[in-house]
Design a protein around this motif. Sequence first.
Motif, PDB file in Angstrom:
ATOM      1  N   THR A  69       0.785  -1.127   0.217  1.00  0.00           N
ATOM      2  CA  THR A  69      -0.027   0.109  -0.228  1.00  0.00           C
ATOM      3  C   THR A  69       0.776   1.216  -0.179  1.00  0.00           C
ATOM      4  O   THR A  69       0.427   2.294  -0.140  1.00  0.00           O
ATOM      5  N   ASN A  70       2.026   1.135   0.248  1.00  0.00           N
ATOM      6  CA  ASN A  70       3.094   2.173   0.339  1.00  0.00           C
ATOM      7  C   ASN A  70       3.930   2.626  -1.143  1.00  0.00           C
ATOM      8  O   ASN A  70       4.650   3.565  -1.279  1.00  0.00           O
ATOM      9  N   LEU A  71       3.579   1.786  -2.091  1.00  0.00           N
ATOM     10  CA  LEU A  71       4.378   1.506  -3.247  1.00  0.00           C
ATOM     11  C   LEU A  71       3.606   1.973  -4.464  1.00  0.00           C
ATOM     12  O   LEU A  71       2.301   1.240  -4.696  1.00  0.00           O
ATOM     13  N   VAL A  72       3.977   2.727  -5.551  1.00  0.00           N
ATOM     14  CA  VAL A  72       3.381   2.923  -6.654  1.00  0.00           C
ATOM     15  C   VAL A  72       4.557   2.740  -7.733  1.00  0.00           C
ATOM     16  O   VAL A  72       5.621   2.851  -7.509  1.00  0.00           O
ATOM     17  N   LEU A  73       4.002   2.776  -9.058  1.00  0.00           N
ATOM     18  CA  LEU A  73       4.847   2.842 -10.251  1.00  0.00           C
ATOM     19  C   LEU A  73       4.820   4.052 -10.975  1.00  0.00           C
ATOM     20  O   LEU A  73       3.990   4.652 -10.985  1.00  0.00           O
ATOM     21  N   VAL A  74       5.991   4.553 -11.338  1.00  0.00           N
ATOM     22  CA  VAL A  74       6.124   5.851 -12.026  1.00  0.00           C
ATOM     23  C   VAL A  74       7.076   5.768 -13.166  1.00  0.00           C
ATOM     24  O   VAL A  74       7.638   4.426 -13.482  1.00  0.00           O
ATOM     25  N   GLU A  75       7.297   6.842 -13.962  1.00  0.00           N
ATOM     26  CA  GLU A  75       8.039   6.504 -15.471  1.00  0.00           C
ATOM     27  C   GLU A  75       9.563   6.281 -15.115  1.00  0.00           C
ATOM     28  O   GLU A  75      10.216   5.494 -15.759  1.00  0.00           O
ATOM     29  N   ASN A  76      10.070   7.101 -14.279  1.00  0.00           N
ATOM     30  CA  ASN A  76      11.689   6.906 -13.858  1.00  0.00           C
ATOM     31  C   ASN A  76      11.595   7.646 -12.442  1.00  0.00           C
ATOM     32  O   ASN A  76      10.745   8.236 -11.861  1.00  0.00           O
ATOM     33  N   ALA A  77      12.911   7.919 -12.083  1.00  0.00           N
ATOM     34  CA  ALA A  77      13.313   8.065 -10.709  1.00  0.00           C
ATOM     35  C   ALA A  77      12.932   9.737 -10.750  1.00  0.00           C
ATOM     36  O   ALA A  77      12.701  10.279  -9.705  1.00  0.00           O
ATOM     37  N   SER A  78      13.582  10.274 -11.702  1.00  0.00           N
ATOM     38  CA  SER A  78      13.110  11.906 -11.746  1.00  0.00           C
ATOM     39  C   SER A  78      11.627  12.031 -11.482  1.00  0.00           C
ATOM     40  O   SER A  78      11.299  13.098 -11.001  1.00  0.00           O
ATOM     41  N   THR A  79      10.792  11.323 -12.449  1.00  0.00           N
ATOM     42  CA  THR A  79       9.124  11.460 -12.113  1.00  0.00           C
ATOM     43  C   THR A  79       8.874  11.343 -10.768  1.00  0.00           C
ATOM     44  O   THR A  79       8.256  11.979 -10.282  1.00  0.00           O
ATOM     45  N   GLY A  80       9.674  10.331 -10.018  1.00  0.00           N
ATOM     46  CA  GLY A  80       9.330   9.957  -8.739  1.00  0.00           C
ATOM     47  C   GLY A  80       9.769  11.102  -7.908  1.00  0.00           C
ATOM     48  O   GLY A  80       8.980  11.716  -6.844  1.00  0.00           O
ATOM     49  N   THR A  81      11.127  11.628  -7.882  1.00  0.00           N
ATOM     50  CA  THR A  81      11.484  12.834  -7.338  1.00  0.00           C
ATOM     51  C   THR A  81      10.589  14.096  -7.609  1.00  0.00           C
ATOM     52  O   THR A  81      10.217  14.812  -6.527  1.00  0.00           O
ATOM     53  N   ASN A  82      10.035  14.454  -8.582  1.00  0.00           N
ATOM     54  CA  ASN A  82       9.252  15.459  -8.946  1.00  0.00           C
ATOM     55  C   ASN A  82       8.036  15.277  -8.428  1.00  0.00           C
ATOM     56  O   ASN A  82       7.390  16.166  -7.577  1.00  0.00           O
ATOM     57  N   THR A  83       7.430  14.057  -8.295  1.00  0.00           N
ATOM     58  CA  THR A  83       6.206  13.832  -7.808  1.00  0.00           C
ATOM     59  C   THR A  83       6.100  14.303  -6.278  1.00  0.00           C
ATOM     60  O   THR A  83       5.090  14.775  -5.798  1.00  0.00           O
ATOM     61  N   ALA A  84       7.059  13.727  -5.697  1.00  0.00           N
ATOM     62  CA  ALA A  84       7.450  14.040  -4.244  1.00  0.00           C
ATOM     63  C   ALA A  84       7.474  15.533  -3.753  1.00  0.00           C
ATOM     64  O   ALA A  84       6.616  15.948  -3.093  1.00  0.00           O
ATOM     65  N   LEU A  85       8.126  16.315  -4.892  1.00  0.00           N
ATOM     66  CA  LEU A  85       8.273  17.693  -4.350  1.00  0.00           C
ATOM     67  C   LEU A  85       7.114  18.128  -4.759  1.00  0.00           C
ATOM     68  O   LEU A  85       6.748  19.021  -3.910  1.00  0.00           O
ATOM     69  N   ARG A  86       6.221  17.806  -5.827  1.00  0.00           N
ATOM     70  CA  ARG A  86       5.061  18.528  -6.138  1.00  0.00           C
ATOM     71  C   ARG A  86       3.813  18.384  -5.090  1.00  0.00           C
ATOM     72  O   ARG A  86       3.008  18.819  -4.911  1.00  0.00           O
TER      73      ARG A  86
END
Length: 465
Positions: A121-138
């Motif tokens: 429940t804590n895990l999702v999939l995104v396109e790449n690590a930069s997208t992941g970092t961007n998602t977190a920042l946003r």
Amino acid sequence: SNSKDTVLIALIAAGVAVFATEVLRRFNTSDKLKGKKKLAPIPESMFGRKLLEEEFAVKPNYIYGNCGSFGHVPQRVILAQLELIKERESDPEGWYRFGREYSLYFDAIRELADFVKSDPTNLVLVENASTGTNTALRSIEFADGDKILVNSHTYGAVLKNVKAVRSEFPGVEEVNFDLQVPLNSKADVIKQFETAINENKGIKVAIIDHITSPSALLLPVKELIEVCHKNGIIAIIDGAHAPGHIPLNLEELNADYYTGNIHKWLFAPRGCALLWVHPKHHDVTRPILVSHNHMLDTLEKRFVPSATRDSTAYLAVPSAIAFHKALGGLDVLLERNRQLANAAAEMLAEAWGVERYPVPESLRSPNMALIALPPIFQDNFPPEERECTKLMKRLHDKGSFISFNPVSGKIWARISVHAWNSMEDFFEIRDKVLEMANEVPSDCPDGLPLNAQTARTITSPLVAK
């Protein structure tokens, strides 16, 4: 014009069909792999060039020592992805509207969660690590005076993410401190981070690499997360190089956000990455793209692939993990690749008369190593991305590839080692770089002259890790 487009489309379709047919031919029948996640073990005697030629679609006689940038997708995993595409195209309504994609997505999440020791429940999939970092920042609410901590080894795309946040929130500041070498221990790294935090009051977020991209440092992220939390700082971990490279226990790490690519070391199709989100941030974390799932009530539902995005890279994750396990998993790969990376780095450093990056073994990533390029390159090329790209293009044209990066005022060669590599690969790279050294004009301070064709193909630095 329309007829030309039609011919081009037909040629592309024919090429895809030929490739798929060749993959099927190699493995005799799709039944060998279709629907099966567990593969027969692949013995270490297969590792090296034989593995590359039999399991990957690499061009003949090419030496690939740069898994750290784009990874390499096994043909078995490509076949699994093709089977998913075929299933989707056989019944688009069942796939998108009636839950088939949804079901396969959560199958992939469960298998990946087990691999990285995460609550699904804590895990999702995104396109790449930069997208992941961007998602977190946003997903973070910033105010005037807040600061974001990065350092001199932070990946370039992540720095652009920070710049984009600052453009939207002009009152937010970036603190970019110089993580200096030589480093003697993990304690040196922790001390430099603590000093940066203590000297810059108001840091709200710290972005920390688990394994740095240009310099291949293995940072003590668990301790750095604890430093962040002690100071009330949100810790975003960029683990772009971690999954499939080093053991992970995301629940124990206890970051606020952790992101890592699955398509580098874990054999998934590109682009595919994980994003782990601490439960306290679930409610505020949403995909960057606003679509139907954006306002759903749980984190995992919000990140189910949106609309008609091609999700097959995500859905092929179980096949990628199965291939990694067939090679022996981290129990085999970690030690084997570490030994080869160290031996190759020592050999290259001796042959080129140069140093390795000045850090202890405890701070070196297992599968990657940094070796300075020979002095003639340091004397004739400024340590800049553009110059490194010129040199990488020269090496690529010679039928080999490793990454060249400007780090700490020098140009360094970064080798990446995976199961398809052998010492013979790095003997070839040694010789190709020495050939290049002999081709450097001693009176050419601006670097090697590029022919017109090469100049047209290089329009910007390569940005992949």
